[in-house]
Design an enzyme around this catalytic site. Structure first.
Site, PDB file in Angstrom:
ATOM      1  N   ASN A  93      -7.018  -1.165  -6.742  1.00 19.52           N
ATOM      2  CA  ASN A  93      -6.132  -2.298  -7.270  1.00 19.52           C
ATOM      3  C   ASN A  93      -5.268  -2.641  -6.333  1.00 19.52           C
ATOM      4  OD1 ASN A  93      -7.077  -2.385  -9.923  1.00 19.52           O
ATOM      5  ND2 ASN A  93      -5.536  -0.936 -10.765  1.00 19.52           N
ATOM      6  N   ALA A 119       0.775  -2.298  -3.749  1.00 20.62           N
ATOM      7  CA  ALA A 119       0.745  -0.822  -4.350  1.00 20.62           C
ATOM      8  C   ALA A 119       0.163  -0.871  -5.831  1.00 20.62           C
ATOM      9  CB  ALA A 119       2.040  -0.164  -4.133  1.00 20.62           C
ATOM     10  N   ASP A 120      -0.154   0.332  -6.516  1.00 14.10           N
ATOM     11  CA  ASP A 120      -0.576   0.367  -7.855  1.00 14.10           C
ATOM     12  C   ASP A 120      -0.272   1.808  -8.083  1.00 14.10           C
ATOM     13  OD1 ASP A 120      -1.495  -0.642 -10.391  1.00 14.10           O
ATOM     14  OD2 ASP A 120      -3.051   0.288 -10.124  1.00 14.10           O
ATOM     15  N   THR A 121       0.327   2.212  -9.399  1.00  8.90           N
ATOM     16  CA  THR A 121       0.574   3.524  -9.627  1.00  8.90           C
ATOM     17  C   THR A 121      -0.069   3.821 -11.256  1.00  8.90           C
ATOM     18  OG1 THR A 121       2.404   3.413  -8.403  1.00  8.90           O
ATOM     19  CG2 THR A 121       2.416   5.091 -10.429  1.00  8.90           C
ATOM     20  N   GLY A 180      -1.388   4.250  -5.110  1.00 12.47           N
ATOM     21  CA  GLY A 180      -2.241   3.722  -3.919  1.00 12.47           C
ATOM     22  C   GLY A 180      -1.402   2.467  -3.168  1.00 12.47           C
TER      23      GLY A 180
END
Length: 203
Positions: free
Chosen positions: A53, A74-76, A112
């Site tokens: 992602n 970013a992705d969480t 990420g």
């Protein structure tokens, strides 16, 4: 390794938490939101999913700009102890199920992120933090959902908000649970983009 400095970076995120953290760090940036479909592939694990992602967000922004600026994406997500991926809840019932699954258990928060320049990935990481919730009553969960706080957050909670009292233990980066492992990101911006905190004019 790219060492060319840029006056600003592009933050490929609509998250107000990520925006606030970068602003507090004195990093010059502006936001361009990446519109991608965020859905796990079949048999895709949490680490692979969150990194994919982040990469796809950065690539989507790189396709929109011809500038030399660095793109930070970013992705969480939250991953339960039985490896189930929890993202943002779709409705109150979905949020309640998520919070019930986290109650009294330990889960992982995975963030990420990727740093791109000139459509090339410079660095990518996945950072994990272990979070343990105390046992929650249905009354607590229902009251929390009524605040509206869960609905824009992975796993249906925000560590910096009203849910802070749910957390019994945390191992790893606190800011990672907010959506960005800030300390590691700042090191990478310094080492790979030549951008340091409070050294340039803010956006």
């Amino acid at each position: 390794m790219t060492k060319k400095k840029s006056e600003q970076i592009i933050l490929a995120s609509a998250s107000p938490r990520r925006k606030e953290m970068l602003q507090a760090s004195g990093i010059p940036f502006y936001i361009v939101i990446a519109d991608i479909e965020e859905k796990p592939l079949e048999n895709e694990g949490g680490h692979a999913y969150v990194q994919r992602n982040a990469r796809e967000k950065a690539i989507a922004i790189c396709e929109k700009t011809l500038s030399q600026e660095f793109v930070l994406s970013a992705d969480t997500i939250v991953v339960t102890n039985d490896d189930k991926i929890l993202e943002k809840p779709q409705n109150p019932e979905h949020a309640k199920k998520m919070l019930q699954s986290l109650s009294g258990n330990t889960h992982l928060v995975l963030s990420g992120y990727s740093l791109f320049q000139n459509k090339k990935e410079i660095i990518a990481r996945v950072i994990e933090t272990s979070v343990t919730f105390r046992k929650l009553s249905d009354r607590e969960i229902d009251a929390y959902i009524k605040t509206g706080e869960p609905f824009d957050k992975a796993g249906s909670y925000g560590i910096q908000g009203r849910a802070m009292g749910f957390i019994e233990k945390i191992e790893g980066s606190y800011t990672n649970v907010m959506g960005l492992p800030l300390s590691q990101v700042l090191l990478d911006l310094k080492n790979y983009a030549g951008i340091e905190t409070y050294t340039q004019k803010e956006a």
